[in-house]
Design a protein around this motif. Structure first.
Motif, PDB file in Angstrom:
ATOM      1  N   TYR A  31     -28.178 -27.750  -8.217  1.00  0.00           N
ATOM      2  CA  TYR A  31     -29.151 -27.191  -7.282  1.00  0.00           C
ATOM      3  C   TYR A  31     -28.564 -26.024  -6.498  1.00  0.00           C
ATOM      4  N   LYS A  93     -24.444 -29.239  -4.481  1.00  0.00           N
ATOM      5  CA  LYS A  93     -25.615 -30.063  -4.189  1.00  0.00           C
ATOM      6  C   LYS A  93     -26.411 -30.167  -5.480  1.00  0.00           C
ATOM      7  N   ASN A  94     -26.873 -31.381  -5.843  1.00  0.00           N
ATOM      8  CA  ASN A  94     -27.657 -31.465  -7.076  1.00  0.00           C
ATOM      9  C   ASN A  94     -29.122 -31.761  -6.765  1.00  0.00           C
ATOM     10  N   LEU A  95     -29.925 -31.834  -7.818  1.00  0.00           N
ATOM     11  CA  LEU A  95     -31.378 -31.952  -7.656  1.00  0.00           C
ATOM     12  C   LEU A  95     -31.809 -33.293  -7.087  1.00  0.00           C
ATOM     13  N   ASP A  96     -30.945 -34.287  -7.187  1.00  0.00           N
ATOM     14  CA  ASP A  96     -31.344 -35.640  -6.795  1.00  0.00           C
ATOM     15  C   ASP A  96     -31.159 -35.925  -5.314  1.00  0.00           C
ATOM     16  N   THR A  97     -30.410 -35.101  -4.636  1.00  0.00           N
ATOM     17  CA  THR A  97     -30.003 -35.474  -3.285  1.00  0.00           C
ATOM     18  C   THR A  97     -29.769 -34.247  -2.415  1.00  0.00           C
TER      19      THR A  97
ATOM     20  N   GLN B  56     -30.611 -39.415   4.125  1.00  0.00           N
ATOM     21  CA  GLN B  56     -29.680 -39.602   3.016  1.00  0.00           C
ATOM     22  C   GLN B  56     -28.469 -40.326   3.570  1.00  0.00           C
ATOM     23  N   ARG B  99     -33.576 -26.586   1.392  1.00  0.00           N
ATOM     24  CA  ARG B  99     -32.340 -27.154   0.882  1.00  0.00           C
ATOM     25  C   ARG B  99     -31.302 -26.105   0.542  1.00  0.00           C
ATOM     26  N   ASN B 100     -31.695 -24.822   0.597  1.00  0.00           N
ATOM     27  CA  ASN B 100     -30.723 -23.787   0.284  1.00  0.00           C
ATOM     28  C   ASN B 100     -30.099 -23.152   1.512  1.00  0.00           C
TER      29      ASN B 100
END
Lengths: 112, 114
Positions: A31, A93-97, B56, B99-100
Motif C-alpha cells: 500500500y 503499510k499493506n492493504l490489510d491494515t 488497529q 492512509r497515505n
C-alpha cells in the motif's frame, strides 16, 4: 509475519560523499512505503510517503525510489553533510491494515 | 502550530507497577498511534485510536491499553510492568481516513523499569 529489512545497519561517510541505503519489504498487498529521518534527541521526521511502483521523490539532496514488484526502496543522499547524520527509518503499510511496520533503521554518520 | 507533545519525558517505575503516558496530537489531527521502541529495534506498533476507539492493534498483550479523548489526545496505560517494558514510547498523529499521510511523531517518553 511481515518483515521490513534495512541495510546497511550503519554507515560512516566523509562530508561530500554521496551515499545510499536499502529498504526491503513484502511485495504482496503493498500500500505505501514511508521514509523517516531521526536525529538524536529529536523526534522522527517524515521524508517521503511513496505509493506507486516506479515512484521517485526528492527533497533537497535526498531522493528515494520505489519498486513495489520486487519489494525494495532506495534512499540516496547526494553530497552528504554532517547535519545529515541521523538514523533513517523506512516503514511499510499493506492493504490489510493501517499499521506501519518499521525496519530497524540505517544509522548514518557524516564526518567533516 | 503545535506539534505532537508527549508527557512525561522520562519515567522510572518498578516491576508490577502501572504507568500512564500521555500524548497530544498535532493541531488538526484526529488519529493517534502508539509505538514501542526497544534498544536496537525499530518502532513496534502498539495500537491506533480514531474517533475514541481502538482501530488497529499490534502484537502486544492486554496489559497495554489506551484511550482517546474527545479532544483527540490519548493515553497509553501499561499494567503489571515487566523489565522488558523498558523502552522509548512514541506517539504519532495523522489525519484519519487518509492512509497515505505521513505520521507526525512526538519526542517520546523514556520508560525505565527497575
Amino acid at each position: 509475519i511481515l518483515n521490513v529489512e534495512q541495510s546497511p545497519q550503519s554507515l560512516h561517510v566523509q562530508e561530500g560523499d554521496s551515499t545510499n541505503f536499502t529498504c526491503s519489504f513484502p511485495s504482496s498487498n503493498f500500500y505505501a512505503l514511508h521514509w523517516y529521518r531521526w536525529e538524536t534527541a529529536k523526534s522522527p521526521e517524515a521524508l517521503f510517503v511513496m505509493t506507486l511502483n516506479g515512484d521517485e521523490k526528492k527533497k533537497g539532496r535526498i531522493s528515494a525510489t520505489l519498486n513495489t514488484k520486487e519489494g525494495y526502496s532506495y534512499l540516496y543522499i547526494k553530497g552528504s553533510q554532517p547535519e545529515d547524520s541521523a538514523t533513517y527509518l523506512c516503514a511499510f503499510k499493506n492493504l490489510d491494515t493501517d499499521k506501519l511496520i518499521f525496519g530497524t533503521g540505517t544509522r548514518l554518520q557524516v564526518f567533516p | 502550530d503545535a506539534g505532537v507533545t508527549q508527557s512525561p519525558t522520562h519515567l522510572i517505575k518498578t516491576r508490577g507497577q502501572q504507568v500512564t503516558l500521555r500524548c497530544s496530537p498535532k493541531s488538526g489531527h484526529d488519529t493517534v498511534s502508539w509505538y514501542q521502541q526497544a534498544l536496537g529495534q525499530g518502532p513496534q506498533f502498539i495500537f491506533q485510536y480514531y474517533e475514541e476507539e481502538e482501530r488497529q492493534r499490534g502484537n502486544f498483550p492486554d496489559r497495554f491499553s489506551g484511550h482517546q479523548f474527545p479532544n483527540y489526545s490519548s493515553e497509553l496505560n501499561v499494567n503489571a510492568l515487566l523489565l522488558g517494558d523498558s523502552a522509548l514510547y512514541l506517539c504519532a498523529s495523522s489525519l484519519g481516513g487518509s492512509r497515505n499521510q505521513p505520521q507526525h511523531f512526538g519526542d517520546g517518553t523514556r520508560l525505565s523499569i527497575l
